[in-house]
Design a protein around this motif. Structure first.
Motif, PDB file in Angstrom:
ATOM      1  N   ALA A  47       0.831  -1.203   0.000  1.00  0.00           N
ATOM      2  CA  ALA A  47       0.000   0.000   0.000  1.00  0.00           C
ATOM      3  C   ALA A  47       0.865   1.252   0.000  1.00  0.00           C
ATOM      4  CB  ALA A  47      -0.938  -0.002   1.200  1.00  0.00           C
ATOM      5  N   PHE A  48       2.053   1.166   0.588  1.00  0.00           N
ATOM      6  CA  PHE A  48       2.996   2.283   0.572  1.00  0.00           C
ATOM      7  C   PHE A  48       4.271   1.795  -0.069  1.00  0.00           C
ATOM      8  CE2 PHE A  48       6.195   5.050   2.643  1.00  0.00           C
ATOM      9  CZ  PHE A  48       5.738   6.245   2.135  1.00  0.00           C
ATOM     10  N   MET A  49       4.500   2.188  -1.318  1.00  0.00           N
ATOM     11  CA  MET A  49       5.634   1.670  -2.085  1.00  0.00           C
ATOM     12  C   MET A  49       6.709   2.730  -2.244  1.00  0.00           C
ATOM     13  SD  MET A  49       3.706  -0.652  -4.951  1.00  0.00           S
ATOM     14  CE  MET A  49       4.762  -0.032  -6.166  1.00  0.00           C
ATOM     15  N   LEU A  50       7.308   3.111  -1.143  1.00  0.00           N
ATOM     16  CA  LEU A  50       8.337   4.135  -1.200  1.00  0.00           C
ATOM     17  C   LEU A  50       9.545   3.669  -2.001  1.00  0.00           C
ATOM     18  CD1 LEU A  50       9.224   6.907  -0.200  1.00  0.00           C
ATOM     19  CD2 LEU A  50      10.166   5.780   1.801  1.00  0.00           C
ATOM     20  N   PHE A  51       9.962   2.425  -1.811  1.00  0.00           N
ATOM     21  CA  PHE A  51      11.133   1.886  -2.501  1.00  0.00           C
ATOM     22  C   PHE A  51      10.769   0.866  -3.574  1.00  0.00           C
ATOM     23  CE2 PHE A  51      12.904   3.079   1.655  1.00  0.00           C
ATOM     24  CZ  PHE A  51      13.900   3.928   1.220  1.00  0.00           C
ATOM     25  N   GLY A  52       9.503   0.710  -3.910  1.00  0.00           N
ATOM     26  CA  GLY A  52       9.094  -0.298  -4.862  1.00  0.00           C
ATOM     27  C   GLY A  52       8.735  -1.585  -4.152  1.00  0.00           C
ATOM     28  N   GLY A  53       8.659  -2.676  -4.897  1.00  0.00           N
ATOM     29  CA  GLY A  53       8.307  -3.947  -4.286  1.00  0.00           C
ATOM     30  C   GLY A  53       8.755  -5.113  -5.128  1.00  0.00           C
ATOM     31  N   GLY A  54       8.762  -6.270  -4.510  1.00  0.00           N
ATOM     32  CA  GLY A  54       9.120  -7.481  -5.231  1.00  0.00           C
ATOM     33  C   GLY A  54      10.614  -7.693  -5.322  1.00  0.00           C
ATOM     34  N   PRO A  55      11.052  -8.542  -6.252  1.00  0.00           N
ATOM     35  CA  PRO A  55      12.472  -8.879  -6.338  1.00  0.00           C
ATOM     36  C   PRO A  55      13.352  -7.730  -6.821  1.00  0.00           C
ATOM     37  CG  PRO A  55      11.277  -9.905  -8.126  1.00  0.00           C
ATOM     38  CD  PRO A  55      10.251  -9.283  -7.211  1.00  0.00           C
ATOM     39  N   ILE A  57      13.295  -4.584  -5.798  1.00  0.00           N
ATOM     40  CA  ILE A  57      13.129  -3.471  -4.865  1.00  0.00           C
ATOM     41  C   ILE A  57      14.364  -2.569  -4.935  1.00  0.00           C
ATOM     42  CG2 ILE A  57      14.107  -4.571  -2.845  1.00  0.00           C
ATOM     43  CD1 ILE A  57      11.607  -3.524  -1.328  1.00  0.00           C
ATOM     44  N   CYS A  58      14.210  -1.348  -4.585  1.00  0.00           N
ATOM     45  CA  CYS A  58      15.255  -0.331  -4.728  1.00  0.00           C
ATOM     46  C   CYS A  58      16.582  -0.770  -4.105  1.00  0.00           C
ATOM     47  CB  CYS A  58      14.789   0.952  -4.066  1.00  0.00           C
ATOM     48  SG  CYS A  58      15.986   2.274  -4.108  1.00  0.00           S
ATOM     49  N   LEU A  59      17.659  -0.648  -4.870  1.00  0.00           N
ATOM     50  CA  LEU A  59      18.982  -1.007  -4.378  1.00  0.00           C
ATOM     51  C   LEU A  59      19.438  -0.068  -3.272  1.00  0.00           C
ATOM     52  CD1 LEU A  59      20.786  -1.870  -7.696  1.00  0.00           C
ATOM     53  CD2 LEU A  59      19.947  -3.434  -5.972  1.00  0.00           C
ATOM     54  N   GLY A  60      18.976   1.163  -3.290  1.00  0.00           N
ATOM     55  CA  GLY A  60      19.341   2.107  -2.245  1.00  0.00           C
ATOM     56  C   GLY A  60      18.837   1.652  -0.883  1.00  0.00           C
ATOM     57  N   MET A  61      17.650   1.054  -0.849  1.00  0.00           N
ATOM     58  CA  MET A  61      17.130   0.558   0.413  1.00  0.00           C
ATOM     59  C   MET A  61      17.954  -0.627   0.901  1.00  0.00           C
ATOM     60  SD  MET A  61      13.396  -0.834   1.490  1.00  0.00           S
ATOM     61  CE  MET A  61      13.746  -2.503   1.057  1.00  0.00           C
ATOM     62  N   ARG A  62      18.362  -1.489  -0.013  1.00  0.00           N
ATOM     63  CA  ARG A  62      19.190  -2.632   0.373  1.00  0.00           C
ATOM     64  C   ARG A  62      20.528  -2.175   0.927  1.00  0.00           C
ATOM     65  NH1 ARG A  62      18.464  -7.061  -4.450  1.00  0.00           N
ATOM     66  NH2 ARG A  62      16.261  -7.421  -4.126  1.00  0.00           N
ATOM     67  N   PHE A  63      21.016  -1.061   0.453  1.00  0.00           N
ATOM     68  CA  PHE A  63      22.269  -0.518   0.949  1.00  0.00           C
ATOM     69  C   PHE A  63      22.065   0.234   2.268  1.00  0.00           C
ATOM     70  CE2 PHE A  63      25.322   3.022   1.064  1.00  0.00           C
ATOM     71  CZ  PHE A  63      26.488   2.295   1.155  1.00  0.00           C
ATOM     72  N   ALA A  64      20.906   0.900   2.414  1.00  0.00           N
ATOM     73  CA  ALA A  64      20.664   1.744   3.583  1.00  0.00           C
ATOM     74  C   ALA A  64      20.513   0.932   4.860  1.00  0.00           C
ATOM     75  CB  ALA A  64      19.427   2.600   3.352  1.00  0.00           C
ATOM     76  N   PHE A  65      19.864  -0.220   4.811  1.00  0.00           N
ATOM     77  CA  PHE A  65      19.647  -1.002   6.029  1.00  0.00           C
ATOM     78  C   PHE A  65      20.950  -1.476   6.669  1.00  0.00           C
ATOM     79  CE2 PHE A  65      15.122  -1.885   4.628  1.00  0.00           C
ATOM     80  CZ  PHE A  65      14.591  -0.993   5.551  1.00  0.00           C
ATOM     81  N   PRO A  66      21.887  -2.053   5.938  1.00  0.00           N
ATOM     82  CA  PRO A  66      23.160  -2.409   6.585  1.00  0.00           C
ATOM     83  C   PRO A  66      23.924  -1.184   7.094  1.00  0.00           C
ATOM     84  CG  PRO A  66      22.953  -3.562   4.503  1.00  0.00           C
ATOM     85  CD  PRO A  66      21.822  -2.608   4.581  1.00  0.00           C
ATOM     86  N   GLU A  67      23.816  -0.064   6.383  1.00  0.00           N
ATOM     87  CA  GLU A  67      24.482   1.155   6.836  1.00  0.00           C
ATOM     88  C   GLU A  67      23.909   1.632   8.166  1.00  0.00           C
ATOM     89  OE1 GLU A  67      27.017   3.196   5.566  1.00  0.00           O
ATOM     90  OE2 GLU A  67      27.444   1.380   4.423  1.00  0.00           O
ATOM     91  N   ILE A  68      22.598   1.578   8.305  1.00  0.00           N
ATOM     92  CA  ILE A  68      21.946   1.991   9.548  1.00  0.00           C
ATOM     93  C   ILE A  68      22.361   1.060  10.685  1.00  0.00           C
ATOM     94  CG2 ILE A  68      19.707   2.145  10.706  1.00  0.00           C
ATOM     95  CD1 ILE A  68      18.580   3.140   8.019  1.00  0.00           C
ATOM     96  N   LYS A  69      22.410  -0.235  10.412  1.00  0.00           N
ATOM     97  CA  LYS A  69      22.810  -1.201  11.442  1.00  0.00           C
ATOM     98  C   LYS A  69      24.248  -0.962  11.888  1.00  0.00           C
ATOM     99  CE  LYS A  69      19.645  -4.763   9.895  1.00  0.00           C
ATOM    100  NZ  LYS A  69      19.515  -6.084   9.269  1.00  0.00           N
ATOM    101  N   LEU A  70      25.139  -0.694  10.940  1.00  0.00           N
ATOM    102  CA  LEU A  70      26.522  -0.409  11.294  1.00  0.00           C
ATOM    103  C   LEU A  70      26.638   0.878  12.103  1.00  0.00           C
ATOM    104  CD1 LEU A  70      28.388  -1.382   8.022  1.00  0.00           C
ATOM    105  CD2 LEU A  70      28.566  -2.496  10.237  1.00  0.00           C
ATOM    106  N   CYS A  71      25.865   1.862  11.751  1.00  0.00           N
ATOM    107  CA  CYS A  71      25.868   3.125  12.478  1.00  0.00           C
ATOM    108  C   CYS A  71      25.406   2.916  13.920  1.00  0.00           C
ATOM    109  CB  CYS A  71      24.942   4.097  11.776  1.00  0.00           C
ATOM    110  SG  CYS A  71      25.571   5.745  11.662  1.00  0.00           S
ATOM    111  N   LEU A  72      24.354   2.142  14.100  1.00  0.00           N
ATOM    112  CA  LEU A  72      23.855   1.859  15.452  1.00  0.00           C
ATOM    113  C   LEU A  72      24.877   1.077  16.261  1.00  0.00           C
ATOM    114  CD1 LEU A  72      20.108   1.029  14.788  1.00  0.00           C
ATOM    115  CD2 LEU A  72      21.031   2.980  16.033  1.00  0.00           C
ATOM    116  N   LEU A  73      25.534   0.106  15.636  1.00  0.00           N
ATOM    117  CA  LEU A  73      26.559  -0.658  16.339  1.00  0.00           C
ATOM    118  C   LEU A  73      27.704   0.234  16.795  1.00  0.00           C
ATOM    119  CD1 LEU A  73      26.767  -3.946  14.280  1.00  0.00           C
ATOM    120  CD2 LEU A  73      26.073  -3.691  16.658  1.00  0.00           C
ATOM    121  N   ARG A  74      28.116   1.157  15.954  1.00  0.00           N
ATOM    122  CA  ARG A  74      29.221   2.061  16.335  1.00  0.00           C
ATOM    123  C   ARG A  74      28.788   2.993  17.452  1.00  0.00           C
ATOM    124  NH1 ARG A  74      33.047   4.358  12.043  1.00  0.00           N
ATOM    125  NH2 ARG A  74      34.121   4.703  14.007  1.00  0.00           N
TER     126      ARG A  74
END
Length: 78
Positions: A47-55, A57-74
């Motif tokens: 219903a909310f397709m900010l990054f698209g959907g399915g196989p 899906i936006c590559l930027g989102m796939r990159f952003a999640f690990p970056e956020i996790k690394l930032c939180l760990l640091r």
């Protein structure tokens, strides 16, 4: 770019902006007004397709999640 049939399935052309303002998914309140309570219930995952959907899906989102996790760990490590 248009409505079409594939085998026996009908696919209707829908643009993302009209999906984001569809009162079927985001009602009964007016969809152009901000109501935080509307996000309390479960909705269709697309219903909310900010990054698209399915196989594809936006590559930027796939990159952003690990970056956020690394930032939180640091931050937690310090």
């Amino acid at each position: 770019m248009q409505d079409t049939y594939v085998d026996k399935y009908y696919f209707e052309k829908v643009d993302v902006l009209s999906l984001h303002y569809d009162s079927e998914y985001w009602g009964p309140e007016p969809v152009h007004e901000f109501y935080p309570e509307r996000h309390a219930c479960k909705r269709h995952p697309l219903a909310f397709m900010l990054f698209g959907g399915g196989p594809r899906i936006c590559l930027g989102m796939r990159f952003a999640f690990p970056e956020i996790k690394l930032c939180l760990l640091r931050l937690l490590d310090e």
